[in-house]
Motif scaffolding. Structure first.
Motif, short mmCIF file in Angstrom:
data_model
loop_
_atom_site.label_atom_id
_atom_site.label_comp_id
_atom_site.label_asym_id
_atom_site.label_seq_id
_atom_site.Cartn_x
_atom_site.Cartn_y
_atom_site.Cartn_z
N THR A 130 -44.44 7.83 -10.39
CA THR A 130 -43.35 7.91 -9.41
C THR A 130 -42.71 6.54 -9.15
OG1 THR A 130 -44.91 7.62 -7.59
CG2 THR A 130 -44.40 9.89 -8.25
N VAL A 131 -43.05 5.55 -9.96
CA VAL A 131 -42.51 4.20 -9.80
C VAL A 131 -41.43 3.97 -10.86
CG1 VAL A 131 -43.06 1.74 -9.90
CG2 VAL A 131 -44.69 3.35 -8.88
N ILE A 132 -40.29 3.43 -10.43
CA ILE A 132 -39.22 3.08 -11.37
C ILE A 132 -39.52 1.67 -11.89
CG2 ILE A 132 -36.75 2.65 -11.66
CD1 ILE A 132 -36.28 4.54 -9.25
N VAL A 133 -39.62 1.54 -13.21
CA VAL A 133 -39.86 0.24 -13.83
C VAL A 133 -38.54 -0.23 -14.42
CG1 VAL A 133 -41.17 -1.04 -15.57
CG2 VAL A 133 -42.24 0.89 -14.36
N VAL A 134 -38.09 -1.39 -13.95
CA VAL A 134 -36.80 -1.93 -14.36
C VAL A 134 -37.05 -3.16 -15.24
CG1 VAL A 134 -34.56 -2.77 -13.56
CG2 VAL A 134 -35.88 -1.20 -12.13
N MET A 135 -36.37 -3.20 -16.37
CA MET A 135 -36.46 -4.32 -17.32
C MET A 135 -37.92 -4.59 -17.73
SD MET A 135 -33.51 -6.88 -15.82
CE MET A 135 -34.31 -7.17 -14.27
N ASN A 136 -38.75 -3.57 -17.72
CA ASN A 136 -40.16 -3.65 -18.12
C ASN A 136 -40.98 -4.65 -17.30
OD1 ASN A 136 -40.34 -1.62 -20.03
ND2 ASN A 136 -39.55 -2.94 -21.64
N GLU A 137 -40.48 -5.05 -16.13
CA GLU A 137 -41.26 -6.01 -15.34
C GLU A 137 -41.17 -5.77 -13.84
OE1 GLU A 137 -39.75 -10.12 -15.18
OE2 GLU A 137 -38.16 -9.47 -16.53
N VAL A 138 -40.04 -5.33 -13.35
CA VAL A 138 -39.85 -5.13 -11.91
C VAL A 138 -40.14 -3.67 -11.59
CG1 VAL A 138 -38.22 -5.30 -10.00
CG2 VAL A 138 -38.10 -6.95 -11.88
N ARG A 139 -40.90 -3.45 -10.49
CA ARG A 139 -41.30 -2.10 -10.10
C ARG A 139 -40.65 -1.74 -8.76
NH1 ARG A 139 -45.43 -0.35 -13.17
NH2 ARG A 139 -46.40 0.97 -11.61
N ALA A 193 -35.96 -14.22 -10.16
CA ALA A 193 -34.56 -13.93 -10.49
C ALA A 193 -34.37 -12.44 -10.81
CB ALA A 193 -34.10 -14.79 -11.66
N ALA A 194 -35.28 -11.88 -11.61
CA ALA A 194 -35.19 -10.46 -11.96
C ALA A 194 -35.39 -9.60 -10.73
CB ALA A 194 -36.23 -10.11 -13.03
N ASN A 195 -36.34 -10.01 -9.87
CA ASN A 195 -36.63 -9.29 -8.64
C ASN A 195 -35.39 -9.25 -7.75
OD1 ASN A 195 -37.72 -8.77 -5.93
ND2 ASN A 195 -39.70 -8.85 -6.99
N GLU A 196 -34.73 -10.38 -7.59
CA GLU A 196 -33.53 -10.45 -6.75
C GLU A 196 -32.39 -9.62 -7.36
OE1 GLU A 196 -33.03 -11.59 -3.63
OE2 GLU A 196 -35.21 -11.83 -3.71
N ARG A 197 -32.26 -9.68 -8.68
CA ARG A 197 -31.21 -8.91 -9.36
C ARG A 197 -31.42 -7.41 -9.11
NH1 ARG A 197 -26.70 -7.45 -11.44
NH2 ARG A 197 -26.65 -6.60 -13.54
N VAL A 198 -32.65 -6.94 -9.26
CA VAL A 198 -32.94 -5.51 -9.04
C VAL A 198 -32.69 -5.14 -7.58
CG1 VAL A 198 -34.77 -3.77 -9.05
CG2 VAL A 198 -34.52 -5.34 -10.99
N LYS A 199 -33.09 -5.99 -6.65
CA LYS A 199 -32.85 -5.71 -5.23
C LYS A 199 -31.36 -5.56 -4.95
CE LYS A 199 -36.89 -7.86 -3.11
NZ LYS A 199 -37.37 -8.95 -2.23
N PRO A 240 -40.23 4.05 -0.80
CA PRO A 240 -39.03 4.88 -0.66
C PRO A 240 -37.82 4.36 -1.42
CG PRO A 240 -39.24 3.53 1.29
CD PRO A 240 -40.39 3.19 0.39
N TYR A 241 -38.03 3.51 -2.42
CA TYR A 241 -36.96 3.06 -3.33
C TYR A 241 -35.87 2.27 -2.59
CZ TYR A 241 -39.46 6.59 -5.94
OH TYR A 241 -40.46 7.34 -6.50
N THR A 242 -36.32 1.39 -1.73
CA THR A 242 -35.43 0.49 -1.00
C THR A 242 -35.62 -0.92 -1.55
OG1 THR A 242 -37.12 0.04 0.67
CG2 THR A 242 -35.59 1.87 1.12
N PRO A 243 -34.71 -1.86 -1.22
CA PRO A 243 -34.90 -3.23 -1.69
C PRO A 243 -36.24 -3.84 -1.26
CG PRO A 243 -32.66 -2.95 -0.93
CD PRO A 243 -33.39 -1.69 -0.58
N GLU A 244 -36.79 -3.39 -0.13
CA GLU A 244 -38.07 -3.89 0.35
C GLU A 244 -39.23 -3.39 -0.49
OE1 GLU A 244 -35.83 -2.25 2.53
OE2 GLU A 244 -34.96 -4.21 3.00
#
Length: 180
Positions: free
Chosen positions: A132-141, A157-163, A145-149
């Motif tokens: 149930t976790v969305i994995v973005v760019m194979n590193e950010v999870r 940098a990748a974390n901030e981009r995904v947020k 409830p799928y919010t920036p938090e």
């Protein structure tokens, strides 16, 4: 003249026929076979042979007009049939791969909102599901409830981009009425 089974003799194997359907579709072809129990006729379109042929399966009760054009040899003569098995296998494998890829894009046990967020993120970033976790760019999870938090992992940098993308996508989904 919808075919109800009483006048199916005109659909004898090998006959060339012209058909007009109840949906106003018109075509000509040769009767390959007719299955009485299901009331389905199989027609090979056109009168020319060759490696590629159009085959139609049609419920006979959808036939509005039927004209007899002539008789030909057995259309299923094994000496004249050609199937490119390698091409068929390749098409089958491609269809299976595409279906598997599509099924991997559907989250199992997630809300419609989570799926909408996944679909929105997938338009701009490479994403996949890990349960149930969305994995973005194979590193950010991104967890429920799928919010920036709820974003974790990856480089800062990748974390901030995904947020940032997640925040924009959630806002866009809310304005469309697809999220909360």
């Amino acid at each position: 003249m919808a075919m109800d089974g009483s006048n199916t003799g005109e659909l004898a194997i090998g006959r060339f026929v012209s058909i007009k359907t109840t949906l106003s579709d018109e075509f000509q072809g040769q009767v390959i076979t007719f299955d009485r129990p299901s009331n389905i006729v199989v027609i090979q379109e056109g009168s020319k042979g060759g490696a590629r042929r159009n085959i139609r399966l049609l419920k006979a009760n959808y036939i509005k007009e039927l004209s007899y054009l002539g008789q030909a040899e057995d259309p299923l003569d094994i000496k004249k049939c050609y199937l490119d098995l390698n091409s068929l296998r390749a098409r089958e494998e491609l269809a299976i791969r595409q279906a598997e890829a599509e099924s991997e894009r559907i989250g199992v046990g997630v809300t419609a909102q989570a799926q909408n967020i996944f679909d929105a993120l997938s338009k701009t970033l490479p994403v996949r599901w890990d349960k149930t976790v969305i994995v973005v760019m194979n590193e950010v999870r991104v967890s429920s409830p799928y919010t920036p938090e709820s974003v974790s992992g990856g480089t800062p940098a990748a974390n901030e981009r995904v947020k940032k993308v997640l925040e924009l996508e959630r806002r866009r989904l809310q304005t469309r009425g697809g999220g909360q």
